[in-house]
Every structure is written in C-alpha cells, then in structure tokens.
Design a protein around this motif. Structure first.
Motif, mmCIF file in Angstrom:
data_model
loop_
_atom_site.group_PDB
_atom_site.id
_atom_site.type_symbol
_atom_site.label_atom_id
_atom_site.label_comp_id
_atom_site.label_asym_id
_atom_site.label_seq_id
_atom_site.Cartn_x
_atom_site.Cartn_y
_atom_site.Cartn_z
ATOM 1 N N LEU A 357 0.831 -1.143 0.101
ATOM 2 C CA LEU A 357 -0.005 -0.060 -0.107
ATOM 3 C C LEU A 357 0.925 1.188 0.060
ATOM 4 O O LEU A 357 0.606 2.313 -0.687
ATOM 5 C CB LEU A 357 -0.847 0.092 1.285
ATOM 6 N N ILE A 360 1.953 1.880 -3.365
ATOM 7 C CA ILE A 360 0.924 2.406 -4.221
ATOM 8 C C ILE A 360 1.066 4.284 -4.111
ATOM 9 O O ILE A 360 0.975 4.662 -5.203
ATOM 10 C CB ILE A 360 -0.534 1.908 -3.856
ATOM 11 N N SER A 361 1.328 4.564 -3.156
ATOM 12 C CA SER A 361 1.280 5.877 -2.651
ATOM 13 C C SER A 361 2.634 6.495 -3.671
ATOM 14 O O SER A 361 2.849 7.593 -3.996
ATOM 15 C CB SER A 361 1.211 6.649 -1.519
ATOM 16 N N ALA A 363 3.489 5.234 -6.278
ATOM 17 C CA ALA A 363 3.143 5.281 -7.727
ATOM 18 C C ALA A 363 2.770 6.374 -8.469
ATOM 19 O O ALA A 363 2.690 6.694 -9.340
ATOM 20 C CB ALA A 363 2.480 3.892 -7.859
ATOM 21 N N SER A 364 2.272 7.492 -7.375
ATOM 22 C CA SER A 364 1.940 8.679 -7.830
ATOM 23 C C SER A 364 2.814 9.700 -7.889
ATOM 24 O O SER A 364 3.419 10.157 -6.677
ATOM 25 C CB SER A 364 0.528 9.052 -7.153
ATOM 26 N N ALA A 367 2.732 12.711 -5.437
ATOM 27 C CA ALA A 367 2.955 12.210 -4.100
ATOM 28 C C ALA A 367 4.331 11.833 -3.784
ATOM 29 O O ALA A 367 4.846 12.026 -2.732
ATOM 30 C CB ALA A 367 1.930 11.303 -3.710
ATOM 31 N N ASP A 368 4.987 11.073 -4.596
ATOM 32 C CA ASP A 368 6.111 10.325 -4.451
ATOM 33 C C ASP A 368 7.260 11.748 -4.245
ATOM 34 O O ASP A 368 8.335 11.600 -3.577
ATOM 35 C CB ASP A 368 6.587 9.664 -5.718
ATOM 36 N N ILE B 24 -0.357 18.445 -3.757
ATOM 37 C CA ILE B 24 0.249 17.039 -3.539
ATOM 38 C C ILE B 24 -0.390 16.525 -2.372
ATOM 39 O O ILE B 24 -0.909 15.406 -2.353
ATOM 40 C CB ILE B 24 1.771 17.139 -3.253
ATOM 41 N N LEU B 27 -3.830 14.913 -3.203
ATOM 42 C CA LEU B 27 -3.670 13.689 -3.829
ATOM 43 C C LEU B 27 -3.252 12.759 -2.913
ATOM 44 O O LEU B 27 -4.028 11.601 -2.741
ATOM 45 C CB LEU B 27 -2.570 14.043 -4.941
ATOM 46 N N PHE B 28 -2.419 13.035 -2.058
ATOM 47 C CA PHE B 28 -1.905 12.137 -1.036
ATOM 48 C C PHE B 28 -3.025 11.541 -0.013
ATOM 49 O O PHE B 28 -3.089 10.299 0.252
ATOM 50 C CB PHE B 28 -0.822 12.544 -0.271
ATOM 51 N N ILE B 31 -5.092 9.018 -1.767
ATOM 52 C CA ILE B 31 -4.640 7.984 -1.978
ATOM 53 C C ILE B 31 -4.532 7.270 -0.697
ATOM 54 O O ILE B 31 -4.813 6.208 -0.406
ATOM 55 C CB ILE B 31 -3.013 8.000 -2.396
ATOM 56 N N ALA B 35 -6.055 3.423 0.456
ATOM 57 C CA ALA B 35 -5.167 2.508 1.288
ATOM 58 C C ALA B 35 -5.618 2.028 2.337
ATOM 59 O O ALA B 35 -5.668 0.817 2.637
ATOM 60 C CB ALA B 35 -3.793 3.204 1.313
ATOM 61 N N LEU B 83 -7.744 1.877 -8.592
ATOM 62 C CA LEU B 83 -6.322 2.226 -9.143
ATOM 63 C C LEU B 83 -6.789 3.402 -10.036
ATOM 64 O O LEU B 83 -6.027 4.586 -10.263
ATOM 65 C CB LEU B 83 -5.618 1.264 -9.781
ATOM 66 N N ILE B 86 -7.074 6.414 -8.345
ATOM 67 C CA ILE B 86 -5.969 7.074 -8.013
ATOM 68 C C ILE B 86 -5.128 7.467 -9.189
ATOM 69 O O ILE B 86 -4.578 8.558 -9.174
ATOM 70 C CB ILE B 86 -4.936 5.975 -7.234
ATOM 71 N N THR B 90 -3.879 11.490 -10.277
ATOM 72 C CA THR B 90 -2.490 11.421 -10.530
ATOM 73 C C THR B 90 -1.923 12.102 -11.545
ATOM 74 O O THR B 90 -1.057 13.254 -11.519
ATOM 75 C CB THR B 90 -1.824 10.053 -10.513
ATOM 76 N N ILE B 94 0.053 15.812 -12.132
ATOM 77 C CA ILE B 94 1.468 15.864 -12.637
ATOM 78 C C ILE B 94 1.242 17.029 -13.552
ATOM 79 O O ILE B 94 2.328 17.838 -13.871
ATOM 80 C CB ILE B 94 1.482 14.530 -13.400
#
Lengths: 590, 316, 195
Positions: A357, A360-361, A363-364, A367-368, B24, B27-28, B31, B35, B83, B86, B90, B94
């Motif tokens: 999980l 997955i975070s 993967a964005s 966020a990454d 951000i 978005l987080f 997610i 999750a 997904l 998400i 995402t 971006i």
C-alpha cells in the motif's frame, strides 16, 4: 550408500542438498552481519546530532547494510531453498548441471568475502556510495579511495554466481521433471523459482554493463557517467533501475512461492486459484520490466514519462493484489494450524500488504515527490523486504528445516521468535512512515533536534534491537535443535508435494524410485495411486574440484583494477580458463 | 497522536504552504484513504480467518476448494477500479503542477557539496543557503548542480527535484503563507549530505523588497581603524578572498557568496545559528564541524579572529 | 564432457546443455542490447572529435565482416562433418573457423591501433568510450570462441572428437553463430548507419 564427510567432501560436493546447506549457512552469516550494520545505524540515529560513528563510517554502514542484505543474504537464502527443495519438488535427483551449481556457490562466497575484505584494510575503505551507487558521486573525482572499486568488483563477481544459478534452474525445472509432472502440476515454489531465474538471467546483464562502465570511468578514464565530456549520470540511473526493479521481484517472488506452499499445508486445503497465482507471478515478472523509472520521479523526466511509469506501476499492483486475495481464500474455510511456519506466512500477508500500500502511494509521482528519498521509502522497502521476503524465508526455514536436517525446530521457541520479530519489525519500521512524511531524508548520518523527530527515531531504534533479540532466539533454536530437536519423519507437516515423499534428510540420490506424478498434490491425492516402476540402479555423481578452482580465478582477476596490476587479470583468467577446461573434460556422470 | 511523539515538525510535508504543496497533499490524502480501505479489508479478512478457522479437534476435513472464476474476476476488477480513482487525479496533478505561472519570480539553484548557491537572475542577486520569497507570488526554480547529484527540498513548499550536473530541472509553486521553512538536500551526495540544509523565508512584499534592496547593495567599506576594518584586512590576508565573493572586495567563487552573510540566520548551510561562537568554531576547523568540508582550517590567530568575525557580522 | 543429459530422458525432449545455451544466448542479448543501446543513446553527443564519419573505415571492416560470416559457414560444415563421422573434413572446417576468427581479431587489432594513432581512444570522447567497449566486448567474445574452437580442433587431431560429441560441437556452433549475428547488428548500427 553412506555419504562422505570431511572437508574435502564439502569442497568438492556437487550434491544440490549440500550446496543448499552451504548457501544457507553462508547467507545466514551475512544476514547477521547486515543486521549488525543496521543496529549500529539505528544506535547512531537514536539521538539527534549523535557522534557515535563518523559520517564516513555511517555512509559505509548503510551502503554495506543494503548491499549485504540484498546480494549476500536475501538472494542466497532464496538460492538455498532453490537448491535444496526444487529438485525434490520436481522429482529429480539433482539439478541439471551439478558442477555449475557448486561453481555458483563458491563464486558467491568469494564475492561476498571480496567485498567485505575492505573492512579489514587500513582505514577500512568499505563501499560508501549507497547500495545503488549513483553516478557521479561514484566517480574517481568524488570517491577517490578504493571503496567504490570494492563495491563494483564484488558485485560483478556476485553477478556471475547469480547468472550461473539462473541458467541451471531454468533447465532443471523445464527439463528434469518426473514423469507426469506437467508444468501446471509444479508446486508454486518451483514456479516462482523459474520466473525468478528468468528475471536473473535478463536483469543481471544490464547491471553488469552499468558496473563495467563505472569501472572504465574509474580505472580507464572514460566518461560514461561524467558530465564534463557529455556523459550523463542519468545513464547510470536508467541502467541500474532497469536491473533494480526486476531485482526486487527476484527478492519477493521466492518468498511468495514459499508461502504458497506453507499456507495450504497448514490450512489443510489446496492453494486457492493455483492457475491464477502462477500466471500472476509470470505476469509480475514481465511487467516488472516496465516500471523502472518510478525510482526516478524526482529526476525531472517530464510529465509524459512520469505519467507512463505511474500507470505501469499501478498496473503491477493488480496481479500482486490478486495473489494476496488467493492466499486469503486459501485460509478461508480451512483448518488452520498455527505452527511457527504458518505464523510467519500469515505475518507475510499482513506486513507485505502494508508495504504494497505504501508502494501505491509511491506510484503517484506528485505524492512521491514528497516521499522519495525520505524515511517513508525506508518504511516501504522494509515492509516489503523484511515484512515480505524475510518473513517468507523464515516460514520456509521452519517449514523445511525438518526435511533438511531431520529434526524439527522447537515450536515454543519459534513462536517467541515470531512474536519478537513481528513486534520488533513494526516498532522499527512503522514510525518511519511518519518520520519520512515529517521531513527526515534517508541516508543521513545525523539529524537536527529541531526536526522534532528524536522520540520517533528512538522508538525505531528500540524496535531494531528487539529484532536483534529475536535473532538470538532463533540462533539458539537452531543450535539447540541439533541435539535436542524432535526427530522428523518424512512428512511431519502432512505436506502435499514431492519433497515430503523422501526421508528427512533425503539420501544422496533423493528418490529410490523416481515417482510418476498424476496430480498437483501428489501426497494428498490418494484417488489415483502412481504405478511403481521397479527400482533401477541409482547413480550419484562423484564430487569435483574444478568448480572451486575456476571460481577462485574471479576474485584474482578482480584484484587487477584494485592494485593497478594487469598481471592479476591474466593469472585470474588463466585459473578460470584452466578450471573450466578441466571441468569440461573431466569424466562426470550425472 | 503525532504531537504526542514530538513536534512541532518544521520539515513536515503534511502542513503545505504553497499551491504545489496543497495539490500534492490533496492527492496523497485521497490515496491514503483508499489505502486505508484496502488495509482494513485485507487485514480484517486475515484476522477473521485466523480466529474463525483455527483447527478444532475432531472437526471434519475442510472442503477442498481449488478456485472460483467469478471471485477471481471480482478481485481483479475491484483493485483496478480503485487504481483508476488514484490514476486519474495523479495524471491531472502531474500536468497541473508541471507548468509555472506567468510573471513568476525566477530563482536559480546550484547544488554544491555541501551548500546551496542561489541566484535571482532578474534581480542581480547572488546568495547562498537562505532563500527569500514574496508571499502569494509564483516562483519558477531552475535547479542544477556544480558537482554531484543533490536534491532540493523544502517540504512545506512542495515536492523535491534533483539537482543534476549538466542538466536543468524545474519546480514551480506559489507560497501562500508568511513564515520560515526548513529543508535539506535529499539525494545522497557524499560525506556531509546530512549537513546540507536550507531555509526559505516567505515574507510580505514590502519585507521582500527591503531584503532585495539590501542584497543588491554593496557593503560600504568599514570605518578606518575600526575592528571591522582589521577584520577585512584579515579576510584578505588569510586568503578568504580566494574562495568567497564579497561584492566590491573579493570575487572568489569556490565557496558561498558572503556579501551579506551578516544578515543570514544560519551558517554552514543551515547547520548552525549565525552567532559569534559558531563562526569562531567554524573558521577554526570547518571539517570538524562538517565532515569532508572543502574549507580547511584557516589557522587564524587568536588576535585576528574576533576582528574577522566582527567584519563578517557587519556584512548585513 | 558430461553427456549425462543426452542419455537421460528430458521433460521437454531437448538436450539440457542445448537448452542452457539458449538461455545463455538470451542473457547475452540483454548484455549486448545494453551496450548497443548506450552506444545509440550517446551517438552525436560527443563534445569533441573524432566522429564516426571521420574515422570508421567501412571498406576494410566490410572485409572482416565477410570473413566472420564465412567462418560461420565453415562452422556449419564442421558440424555436418562431425555428425556424419567425417573427421577428416571436420578437422579442416574447424581449422577454418579458428583461422577465420583469428583473422577477424587481427582486423580488430589493426582497427583499434589505427584509431588510437588517429586520435581516438577510450578517453577521447563518448564515441571512443562506447565504441571501444562495445566492439571490445564483442572481440573478447570472438576470442573466447577462437579458443573454444581451437580446443575442439586439437581434440579432433588427437582423435578424441567424434560423432558422439556432435552436441558439444552444435553448441559451440550456436555460440559462434550468435557472436556473428551480434557483429551484423554492430556493423549495421555502428558502421553503416553512423550519423
């Protein structure tokens, strides 16, 4: 027929079971070393502005912790099980190329010793560029000492060991199966070994090229990764991660294979969705090639590249999730026996899910951009590699210990080991999610008290030492079992697969009679008994010195760039080629 | 719960102070909730199974299910659907955070082992380690490195971006709150990677203009006979001019620009507060404070050191 | 040489050594693929000369390419001879492969030394680095092949090679043909299609 004992028999062994044990003990020793390195790291980070170790030493510690755990502990423990168990599971007497198998082990041992020898030189110039060795920090200009040379040479040696093993297991699994052992009757562990082996033989050449370029930059003055002459440090990142991402699947698939054996055995039910689990593993192997730049979201590759890799990374979560659901369905409606092996397998599901999980975070990409290079990633990787791979490998150890040694590990001690590990692991790594999101980068030897993260770091350190205690319990269990462990029969757990049809431990020739297989669960399926052919003469190959001799040539060659003396290259190559020549023309019957 | 374990958290990513950071964070958060849902479902099923299906003595053998196609399809499609929820935000984020806004203040960042060089190309300012920005105005950052790969990160203002030699990377954001925000290098760059810190001051437009004016000014030479003047002579005698720029006096470019060092809150790339004691300890032995630092011990005599420090502190 | 796998039944009906060798070839494709990809990525990005157009000698390299291709033909003929037990012609064709390979290496040495004289070394620019590592790796593979074929030839001379060893000769041939195919790729991408 009684087996030879004594040092010579071990140095010349070509028996997959002995080689498996050699891999296991060597890898376990490296696991402890990597763990000690982690404990010093955590001791240093327990307090802000700590001066327990110097910055340089710390950078060596985290580099060697990562490199040791990935290449010298986790992969070889997996190899130990490939070696010992796969031929038994497929109903074979050995692997396809027993001497190549021995060669793989000796090269692994010598590569690990070569890299760690750096600790013992004056000034202990152990590798210090991170396990990922980013250019251009690894350039001679910025890393003048031999630290990086030890790293890149050691890894090239280790790569050869892995490649040889990869070829061996592909041929073994495809070509040496017992009659009736169709591919879709293979135990999942053997299937995952096959996929892992394909990943090894395709991914390792890429890092070999990356390391060769680095070696040429450092030793011969080329500019592959150096901006001055138009080269780019990003080339390293692309090559490394093209290898590096398949590598993480090389690390997890074997553990997934183990729990796919353990869960059904201790649920008294077959694996739910065998076909889907197998195909998911194969699919993960293929898709793992398409995600590498998710390690590079902060590099500035551009919105299109970032979007593509975000999507491919999210896609690979699907077969992964499907496997988890099939494991849960295996438990559902079963009769669960909570042995230590089963506890570790259940722990795998619990902890790997957390790691998946957080993945997955990652993967964005937007966020990454907050998460990457912080302790949040350290949390992720340890949930998947410790909570996943190591828990899975422990499950395998408790499960197959009786087969490999003839004795059962103590269950009460095992449960203590499990709970200490489970609690310790969560105490160590769960806070790291917060530590990362609250702004602590990774790979820093100290941090300011101003960050407000001192208490969480201390908590994490306490957890790490708890893991250390759990390892002591396990070591005690292993030691105690030698004399006092309950003697195990052929099938103490009531397993379904062929390794449980042999004595514990099996004789050198494995099976008196190669079985004919009529089902995926040969030992559970009593409906169609296999016809028993009359036993024929059983030949067991003698040992050979030549794999060891040839293996020695490699570290000797590696001394050439280290000592700037080309003679080592010729002498080492000569040893290697002579060893191969004698090996090729030695009378050797499998 | 977080506050109980420490805090405040000056480098937190969870209290964003710019449009980039807020995007951000949104978005987080999305997610995270998905999750959490998956976590609860999976761990819940696991826990339930372990408790409910424990082996009981004398119980009959369990039904030997091998699979169920509809179930396989369901638990393939459900994660795929999540997904999608998400993936769409995402990709949107971006692209929305990729482009800068017009009229942005341009800042150039050059990473060095182990300090940050800052330039404002439109304002003619060169400084180091401490950045000043006006609130509510878009910023366009152009990032590169002079040596190895670094990464520039102020968590409160948004995500990070690598500083790669021979490449230029870009970040765009608009800070929305006045304050001081801490950050640090976030790509392993050698011995003192941990010590390559930074501070960003977001201030009102008038305060920013005042700072700009001060930065663009050349420091007046110190009064003759003053301790600062003795310090300036020491600055030359001991060779500081070889590595450091003080506008109108020296033009070394190996180390940080010190023209207005007196006005910075920290020294040595955010490692220490800018006090007399820290300056003294730094000048006496930089590598002892910052492992691997390229600035050697300058062997400044005990008589010259106070003057030198007074001079540096006068460079406001 | 172990001939166990040929005497045992195998699950896929293929000799284990041949299967292992195909896996090895797959792996080598990734190796050469990485080297070739890097060459192509860095094409045109050298900061200084010489450039491929200035220094590559296509006529001469065409000759060495032809020689290597011919040596693959000798290899095919050598295998056929071994398979039918005609060791006289097997020795001749194997010797041809050894000589053909050695001539190719000779051409490579000539080319490398000429380039160095003309100012292209490993260190000169990205073209030098990527070119020498790529073609040098290939040349090392050819050298290993020459040693391998030489060993088979010597054993044939000693009367120790016969039709029962056809599989080992076939595998040696696979290696030789693979090295040849890689050269065709290199010759096309580096020499013929240079920018």
């Amino acid at each position: 027929m009684s087996e030879a004992t004594g040092l010579k028999s071990w140095l010349t062994t070509t028996d997959h079971k002995r080689i498996g044990l050699l891999y296991f003990w060597t890898a376990f020793a490296f696991l402890l070393i990597g763990g000690l390195e982690a404990l010093v790291i955590r001791a240093q980070l327990a307090r802000p502005d700590s001066q327990l170790v110097s910055a340089d030493t710390y950078n060596q510690l985290f580099t060697m912790h990562g490199t040791t755990m990935v290449f010298l502990a986790l992969m070889p423990i997996g190899a130990a099980f490939f070696n010992y168990i796969v031929p038994l599971q497929i109903g074979a007497r050995d692997v396809a190329f027993p001497r190549l198998n021995a060669f793989s082990y000796w090269v692994f041992l010598l590569g690990g010793l070569f890299m760690n020898a750096s600790w013992f030189l004056p000034g202990h110039p152990a590798p210090d560029g991170g396990w990922f060795g980013y250019a251009n920090l690894t350039a001679r200009q910025f890393s003048p000492g031999p630290n990086i040379d030890f790293w890149l040479l050691g890894l090239q040696i280790l790569g050869i060991a892995s490649l040889a093993a990869g070829f061996n297991f592909i041929v073994t699994i495809l070509n040496l199966r017992a009659p009736g052992m169709k591919m879709m009757r293979l135990p999942v562990f053997s299937w995952m070994t096959l996929v892992t082996s394909f990943l090894i033989i395709t991914a390792f050449p890429v890092i070999t090229v990356a390391l060769v370029y680095l070696m040429f930059d450092r030793v011969f003055g080329t500019h592959f990764y150096l901006p001055a002459a138009g080269g780019s440090p990003l080339l390293w990142q692309h090559l490394f991660w093209l290898f590096g991402h398949p590598e993480v699947y090389i690390l997890i698939l074997p553990a997934m294979g183990v729990i796919s054996e353990v869960l059904p055995t201790f649920s008294r039910k077959p694996l739910f969705g065998y076909t889907v689990v197998v195909y998911s593993g194969v699919l993960i192997g293929f898709m793992g090639w398409g995600v590498w730049s998710h390690h590079m979201f902060a590099v500035g590759l551009g919105p299109i590249a970032d979007s593509v890799f975000a999507l491919t990374t999210m896609l690979i979560a699907i077969p992964t999730g499907v496997k988890i659901f099939n494991w849960l369905a295996t438990l559902w409606g079963g009769q669960l026996r909570l042995t230590t092996a089963m506890c570790f397998a259940l722990g795998f599901i619990a902890l790997f899910t957390v790691g998946g999980l957080s993945g997955i975070s990652h993967a964005s990409p937007p966020a990454d951009l907050q998460q990457t290079d912080t302790y949040y990633v350290v949390a992720h990787i340890h949930y998947v590699l410790f909570g996943g791979t190591i828990m899975g490998l422990f499950a395998g150890m408790y499960y197959w210990w009786p087969k490999m040694t003839g004795r059962l590990l103590s269950e009460p001690l095992g449960l203590v080991h499990f709970w200490l590990t489970f609690i310790g692991m969560n105490l160590t790594f769960f806070p790291m999610h917060f530590i990362g999101l609250l702004g602590m980068p990774r790979r820093i030897y100290t941090y300011s008290a101003d960050l407000g993260l001192s208490q969480m770091n201390m908590l994490s350190t306490v957890g790490a030492f708890l893991i250390g205690v759990s390892m002591l319990v396990f070591v005690y269990n292993m030691w105690r079992t030698r004399r006092h462990g309950a003697v195990a029969g052929p099938n103490p757990w009531g397993g379904a697969t062929l390794e449980w049809a042999t004595p514990s431990p099996p004789p050198a020739h494995n099976f008196d009679v190669i079985p004919t297989v009529t089902s995926r669960l040969p030992l559970w399926d009593t409906k169609t008994p296999s016809p028993t052919p009359a036993p024929g003469p059983v030949h067991v190959p003698a040992g050979s010195w030549w794999p060891l001799v040839a293996a020695v040539g490699l570290p000797v060659m590696a001394l050439a760039p280290l000592t700037h003396s080309v003679w080592f290259a010729f002498v080492g190559a000569g040893i290697l080629l002579y060893g191969i020549y004698r090996w090729a023309y030695e009378p050797f019957e499998v | 719960m977080l506050a109980a374990c420490g805090g405040p958290y000056p480098q937190s990513t969870l209290a964003p102070r710019s449009d980039f950071g807020v995007a951000i964070d949104r978005l987080f958060t999305g997610i995270f909730w998905w999750a959490l849902v998956v976590f609860v479902v999976v761990e819940g099923l696991l826990l339930f199974s372990v408790l409910r299906f424990r082996r009981r003595e004398g119980a009959p053998a369990p039904k030997q299910h091998h699979g169920h196609t509809a179930l396989e399809i369901a638990w393939t499609l459900a994660p795929a659907l999540i997904l999608v929820f998400i993936a769409v935000p995402t990709v949107r984020t971006i692209f929305s955070t990729d482009k800068g806004l017009p009229g942005a203040l341009r800042v150039e960042v050059v990473g060095h082992q182990w300090w940050w060089e800052y330039r404002y190309p439109d304002l003619g300012i060169v400084t180091a380690n401490e950045l000043h920005l006006p609130v509510d105005r878009p910023v366009a950052v152009d990032i590169t490195s002079a040596d190895v790969i670094h990464s520039w990160w102020t968590p409160a203002l948004g995500g990070k971006r690598d500083a790669t030699p021979n490449h230029h990377t870009y970040l765009a954001f608009r800070p929305d709150s006045i304050g001081m925000y801490m950050g640090q290098c976030v790509e392993f760059c050698g011995a003192s990677h941990a010590n390559m810190r930074l501070r960003t001051f977001v201030e009102s437009d008038s305060a920013f203009q005042a700072w700009v004016a001060a930065q663009r000014g050349t420091p007046a030479p110190p009064a003759t006979g003053s301790v600062e003047e003795a310090g300036r002579q020491a600055f030359q005698r001991y060779g500081c001019i070889g590595c450091h720029t003080v506008a109108g006096f020296s033009s070394g470019i190996i180390g940080p620009n010190l023209t207005h060092i007196g006005g910075r809150t920290t020294i040595a790339a955010g490692m220490m507060m800018n006090t007399e004691d820290h300056l003294r300890r730094w000048i006496e032995n930089p590598p002892a404070m910052k492992p691997g630092a390229m600035m050697p011990s300058m062997h400044v005599s005990a008589t010259d050191l106070p003057a030198l420090i007074a001079y540096l502190q006068s460079l406001k | 040489m172990s001939h166990a796998a040929t005497t045992h039944h195998t699950s896929m009906g293929l000799d284990s050594r041949k299967m292992a060798f195909w896996a090895f070839i797959g792996s080598e494709c990734l190796l050469f693929g990485s080297l070739i990809s890097t060459y192509l990525i860095y094409q045109g990005r050298s900061v200084s000369g010489p450039t491929p157009g200035e220094i590559l000698d296509i006529p001469v390299t065409s000759v060495s390419t032809f020689d290597l291709l011919m040596s693959s033909l000798w290899m095919v003929l050598a295998l056929a001879a071994v398979q039918r037990g005609d060791m006289k012609w097997a020795k001749i064709w194997l010797f041809g492969v050894v000589v053909g390979g050695a001539i190719f290496i000779g051409f490579q040495i000539y080319e490398f030394t000429t380039f160095v004289h003309e100012g292209l070394t490993l260190q000169t620019n990205l073209f030098g680095a990527t070119f020498f590592v790529l073609t040098g790796t290939h040349g090392a593979h050819v050298t290993v092949g020459v040693l391998w074929m030489g060993t088979l030839w010597v054993r044939a001379l000693q009367g120790k090679l016969g039709p029962e060893h056809a599989m080992t000769v076939e595998i040696a041939g696979l290696y030789w043909h693979f090295v040849d195919v890689v050269w065709i790729a290199i010759f096309t991408l580096v020499y013929l299609l240079h920018k």
